[in-house]
Enzyme design. Structure first.
Site, PDB file in Angstrom:
ATOM      1  N   GLY A 136       0.820  -1.204   0.000  1.00 47.14           N
ATOM      2  CA  GLY A 136       0.000   0.000   0.000  1.00 47.14           C
ATOM      3  C   GLY A 136       0.851   1.250   0.000  1.00 47.14           C
ATOM      4  O   GLY A 136       2.033   1.229  -0.368  1.00 47.14           O
ATOM      5  N   ALA A 137       0.259   2.358   0.438  1.00 46.25           N
ATOM      6  CA  ALA A 137       0.960   3.645   0.409  1.00 46.25           C
ATOM      7  C   ALA A 137       2.242   3.607   1.235  1.00 46.25           C
ATOM      8  O   ALA A 137       3.289   4.111   0.800  1.00 46.25           O
ATOM      9  CB  ALA A 137       0.041   4.744   0.917  1.00 46.25           C
ATOM     10  N   ALA A 138       2.189   3.014   2.431  1.00 43.64           N
ATOM     11  CA  ALA A 138       3.365   2.976   3.296  1.00 43.64           C
ATOM     12  C   ALA A 138       4.471   2.118   2.685  1.00 43.64           C
ATOM     13  O   ALA A 138       5.619   2.548   2.563  1.00 43.64           O
ATOM     14  CB  ALA A 138       2.986   2.456   4.677  1.00 43.64           C
ATOM     15  N   LYS A 196      -0.248  -9.403  -0.741  1.00 44.38           N
ATOM     16  CA  LYS A 196      -1.006 -10.628  -0.466  1.00 44.38           C
ATOM     17  C   LYS A 196      -2.040 -10.927  -1.537  1.00 44.38           C
ATOM     18  O   LYS A 196      -2.516 -12.046  -1.639  1.00 44.38           O
ATOM     19  CB  LYS A 196      -1.653 -10.556   0.909  1.00 44.38           C
ATOM     20  CG  LYS A 196      -2.771  -9.572   1.042  1.00 44.38           C
ATOM     21  CD  LYS A 196      -3.224  -9.432   2.502  1.00 44.38           C
ATOM     22  CE  LYS A 196      -3.834 -10.682   3.047  1.00 44.38           C
ATOM     23  NZ  LYS A 196      -4.373 -10.489   4.422  1.00 44.38           N
ATOM     24  N   SER A 252      -6.097  -1.414   1.317  1.00 47.55           N
ATOM     25  CA  SER A 252      -6.927  -0.323   1.843  1.00 47.55           C
ATOM     26  C   SER A 252      -6.607   1.014   1.197  1.00 47.55           C
ATOM     27  O   SER A 252      -7.486   1.866   1.051  1.00 47.55           O
ATOM     28  CB  SER A 252      -6.749  -0.226   3.364  1.00 47.55           C
ATOM     29  OG  SER A 252      -7.294  -1.352   4.010  1.00 47.55           O
ATOM     30  N   THR A 253      -5.337   1.225   0.835  1.00 46.36           N
ATOM     31  CA  THR A 253      -4.971   2.502   0.207  1.00 46.36           C
ATOM     32  C   THR A 253      -5.837   2.776  -1.009  1.00 46.36           C
ATOM     33  O   THR A 253      -6.339   3.884  -1.208  1.00 46.36           O
ATOM     34  CB  THR A 253      -3.490   2.501  -0.200  1.00 46.36           C
ATOM     35  OG1 THR A 253      -2.669   2.415   0.966  1.00 46.36           O
ATOM     36  CG2 THR A 253      -3.132   3.778  -0.961  1.00 46.36           C
ATOM     37  N   ALA A 295      -9.251   4.283  -0.231  1.00 50.38           N
ATOM     38  CA  ALA A 295      -9.365   5.527   0.543  1.00 50.38           C
ATOM     39  C   ALA A 295      -9.951   6.626  -0.344  1.00 50.38           C
ATOM     40  O   ALA A 295      -9.470   6.858  -1.449  1.00 50.38           O
ATOM     41  CB  ALA A 295      -7.997   5.943   1.072  1.00 50.38           C
ATOM     42  N   GLY A 328      -9.029  12.008   1.469  1.00 43.94           N
ATOM     43  CA  GLY A 328      -7.859  12.789   1.112  1.00 43.94           C
ATOM     44  C   GLY A 328      -6.759  12.663   2.139  1.00 43.94           C
ATOM     45  O   GLY A 328      -6.723  11.726   2.933  1.00 43.94           O
ATOM     46  N   HIS A 345     -16.157   3.852  11.106  1.00 43.70           N
ATOM     47  CA  HIS A 345     -16.535   4.966  10.251  1.00 43.70           C
ATOM     48  C   HIS A 345     -18.045   5.123  10.324  1.00 43.70           C
ATOM     49  O   HIS A 345     -18.784   4.143  10.207  1.00 43.70           O
ATOM     50  CB  HIS A 345     -16.101   4.724   8.800  1.00 43.70           C
ATOM     51  CG  HIS A 345     -16.110   5.972   7.981  1.00 43.70           C
ATOM     52  ND1 HIS A 345     -17.278   6.567   7.551  1.00 43.70           N
ATOM     53  CD2 HIS A 345     -15.108   6.760   7.519  1.00 43.70           C
ATOM     54  CE1 HIS A 345     -16.984   7.654   6.864  1.00 43.70           C
ATOM     55  NE2 HIS A 345     -15.668   7.792   6.834  1.00 43.70           N
ATOM     56  N   ARG A 357     -15.189  11.318  14.445  1.00 44.61           N
ATOM     57  CA  ARG A 357     -15.868  10.092  14.022  1.00 44.61           C
ATOM     58  C   ARG A 357     -16.440   9.276  15.179  1.00 44.61           C
ATOM     59  O   ARG A 357     -17.489   8.650  15.022  1.00 44.61           O
ATOM     60  CB  ARG A 357     -14.886   9.228  13.203  1.00 44.61           C
ATOM     61  CG  ARG A 357     -14.601   9.809  11.837  1.00 44.61           C
ATOM     62  CD  ARG A 357     -13.595   8.973  11.081  1.00 44.61           C
ATOM     63  NE  ARG A 357     -13.392   9.506   9.738  1.00 44.61           N
ATOM     64  CZ  ARG A 357     -12.507   9.022   8.873  1.00 44.61           C
ATOM     65  NH1 ARG A 357     -11.735   8.001   9.226  1.00 44.61           N
ATOM     66  NH2 ARG A 357     -12.384   9.558   7.669  1.00 44.61           N
ATOM     67  N   ARG A 367      -8.503   8.422  15.704  1.00 41.14           N
ATOM     68  CA  ARG A 367      -7.796   9.024  14.567  1.00 41.14           C
ATOM     69  C   ARG A 367      -8.631  10.121  13.937  1.00 41.14           C
ATOM     70  O   ARG A 367      -9.802   9.921  13.621  1.00 41.14           O
ATOM     71  CB  ARG A 367      -7.497   7.960  13.504  1.00 41.14           C
ATOM     72  CG  ARG A 367      -6.843   8.538  12.249  1.00 41.14           C
ATOM     73  CD  ARG A 367      -6.572   7.463  11.226  1.00 41.14           C
ATOM     74  NE  ARG A 367      -7.787   6.940  10.626  1.00 41.14           N
ATOM     75  CZ  ARG A 367      -8.379   7.467   9.556  1.00 41.14           C
ATOM     76  NH1 ARG A 367      -7.922   8.566   9.002  1.00 41.14           N
ATOM     77  NH2 ARG A 367      -9.468   6.896   9.059  1.00 41.14           N
TER      78      ARG A 367
END
Length: 546
Positions: A15-17, A36, A43-44, A47, A50, A238, A284, A380
């Protein structure tokens, strides 16, 4: 046939990381990236909203820090928050350099910034309502162009590999075993440095906005290898997932509320002003609990998110993905409200790391949602997650490069031993346990908790883990079994952490302990095989030994 691979760095997660770190290392080392499933299924990719960053002259680092601290309900580590926010602008600039096409103002050169719950300013830079896809696409494209990055799709990590060196008291991580779904064999991936970037664990719940890949693999593997985890009780739900029998996990971005959408009861009445003065723009945890309360109070199946008072042109321009997806289910968001329910969305706790992503196990790093950095606290704040991925990936890459040349090559690990297992003829056990686990986690360890519910969950998870361990030891493993085993480990960690917290704070709400404690403490769980040389936990920590 089992294979052996050797690289300088092994990144588990695409993903992004994971890709950000790989791209920063590719000029100096050879990198293996395990995905995987397909590269674009994490998940990225899904999303929407933003990335929060200080990009406007009207905004400030202090304001972003303050908003994050407030949303985190007193449990954020201010040094981690400040570090992340101070590096937000350069993280966005790097993404722009990678080709991410963020939305600009109509006819202007400036980027369009939106506002989401908990933020006091418009600071969310985005690519329409598909920011994750835009970011992920650009990072994948860049990674495919790097000769030093080798991408392994459909490879699921099973366990970390460690070794003990002569004359050195600590174990170090030297690789991982991974199941290749293409040939159904388990291969050895050896490396000087291993990085966990496997995302969160929201698949532990029955209803989630996350893709199937969010099974807590990195958290479970790190725990088994002797790493501490922290604040696993803080699971963000969420507030607004599409409620429709055929819509599996479609998130309705918080940006709708940022642009003026109202939450309404079935009779059309707004209800959020009764719960918080910020109404739909409250954090949230507050919005999710309010929706949960109204659904239970009225006995209705869902509430409604309504943006139909905005012009069709505005809606089409800002939310094309949401509009198109809802139309697939016969919902025209320009004319009617969207049925929504809360769903498990983000894991705020995770593997304990320092500012560079280093875990308790030597040469094992972790970044992204897999981790506990101290940034998110008890809740978060919207759009801080992708920011954390980029900032900490860049920091980890810098630390790895500073140490890499001094790290010796690891010893060659033995191949995975399957000589004493057989093929299973009862995979129904896996599917049954998978369903039972996710259902009791939703019922007993969900948005609102009680001690009695947590005790029931403790009893159930112990029985399930016993069945899973027996199955794991006798039969050839599969992807479903690996994920079930990891989810059971994560479920236990969540339950234990929730029992430890004798208060209500942020995302953890207990009917037995409805008040917030005057002292903010992290919940740190320490495994029996703790890998750290010295256990140092500051005074604002609560520790539970295994």
């Amino acid at each position: 046939m089992n294979k052996y691979y050797s690289h300088d760095i092994l990144v588990i997660g695409s993903g992004a990381a994971g890709l950000t770190l790989a791209l920063h290392l590719a000029k100096y080392a050879n990198v293996a990236v395990l995905s995987k499933s397909a590269l674009n299924e994490g998940s990225t990719w899904f999303a929407q909203g933003g990335i929060a960053a200080v990009l406007d002259d009207q905004d400030s680092i202090e304001a972003h820090v303050a908003d994050t601290l407030i949303a985190g309900a007193g449990l954020c580590h201010e040094d981690a928050v400040r570090f992340t926010v101070e590096h937000s602008k350069e993280a966005i600039e790097w993404l722009i350099d990678q080709g991410v096409n963020f939305t600009r103002e109509n006819g202007k050169t400036d980027y369009h910034l939106t506002q989401e719950g908990g933020h006091s300013h418009r600071r969310i830079i985005h690519s329409a309502d598909a920011t994750g896809q835009a970011v992920h696409t650009s990072l994948i494209d860049q990674a495919l162009q790097q000769s030093n990055i080798e991408l392994f799709e459909h490879h699921l990590a099973v366990n970390l590999i460690t070794q003990a060196d002569d004359g050195y008291p600590r174990l170090r991580c030297t690789g991982a075993y991974a199941l290749n779904h293409n040939d159904d064999h388990i291969h050895v991936f050896q490396a000087k440095v291993v990085v966990l970037a496997t995302g969160g664990a929201s698949k532990v719940y029955l209803y989630t906005s996350n893709p199937d890949s969010a099974s807590g693999d990195g958290i479970a593997m790190a725990w088994r290898a002797g790493c501490r985890v922290a604040n696993m009780e803080f699971n963000q739900f969420h507030p607004t997932c599409l409620y429709h029998p055929n819509a599996k996990t479609f998130l309705i971005t918080e940006a709708l509320r940022g642009e003026g959408a109202y939450l309404k009861l079935p009779n059309g009445e707004r209800f959020m002003p009764r719960f918080d003065e910020r109404a739909e723009l409250a954090p949230r945890d507050i919005v999710a609990r309010a929706i949960d309360h109204e659904i239970k109070r009225l006995g209705c199946k869902c509430v409604y998110l309504d943006i139909s008072h905005k012009s069709p042109e505005f809606i089409s321009e800002h939310f094309p993905t949401v509009k198109a997806r809802c139309l697939e289910f016969g919902i025209d968001i320009t004319k009617e409200p969207i049925p929504v329910v809360p769903a498990a969305h983000y894991t705020c706790g995770g593997v304990v790391v320092d500012r560079n992503g280093q875990t308790d196990l030597e040469h094992l790093y972790a970044i992204g949602e897999t981790t506990f950095t101290g940034l998110h606290g008890a809740n978060r704040m919207a759009s801080n997650s992708l920011l954390e991925c980029i900032v900490y990936a860049r920091s980890a890459a810098e630390d790895i490069l500073a140490k890499l040349n001094a790290i010796p090559q690891p010893d060659k690990s033995p191949a995975w031993d399957e000589s004493r297992v057989t093929d299973s003829d009862e995979d129904v056990v896996i599917s049954h346990n998978w369903d039972e686990l996710r259902r009791f986690m939703w019922d007993y360890v969900g948005i609102v908790r009680t001690h009695k519910r947590l005790e029931r969950a403790t009893h159930r998870i112990k029985l399930l883990q016993k069945e899973i361990a027996e199955y794991y030891s006798h039969y050839k493993i599969s992807g479903d079994l690996i994920e079930l085993r990891n989810l059971a480990t994560v479920a236990e960690l969540i339950i234990r952490s929730a029992i430890e917290r004798k208060e209500s704070r942020g995302l953890h709400f207990s009917l037995d302990y409805p008040n917030k404690s005057p002292v903010a403490r992290d919940t740190v769980l320490v495994p029996a095989n703790f890998a750290g040389q010295n256990l140092i936990i500051s005074k604002n920590r609560s520790v539970a030994e295994e």
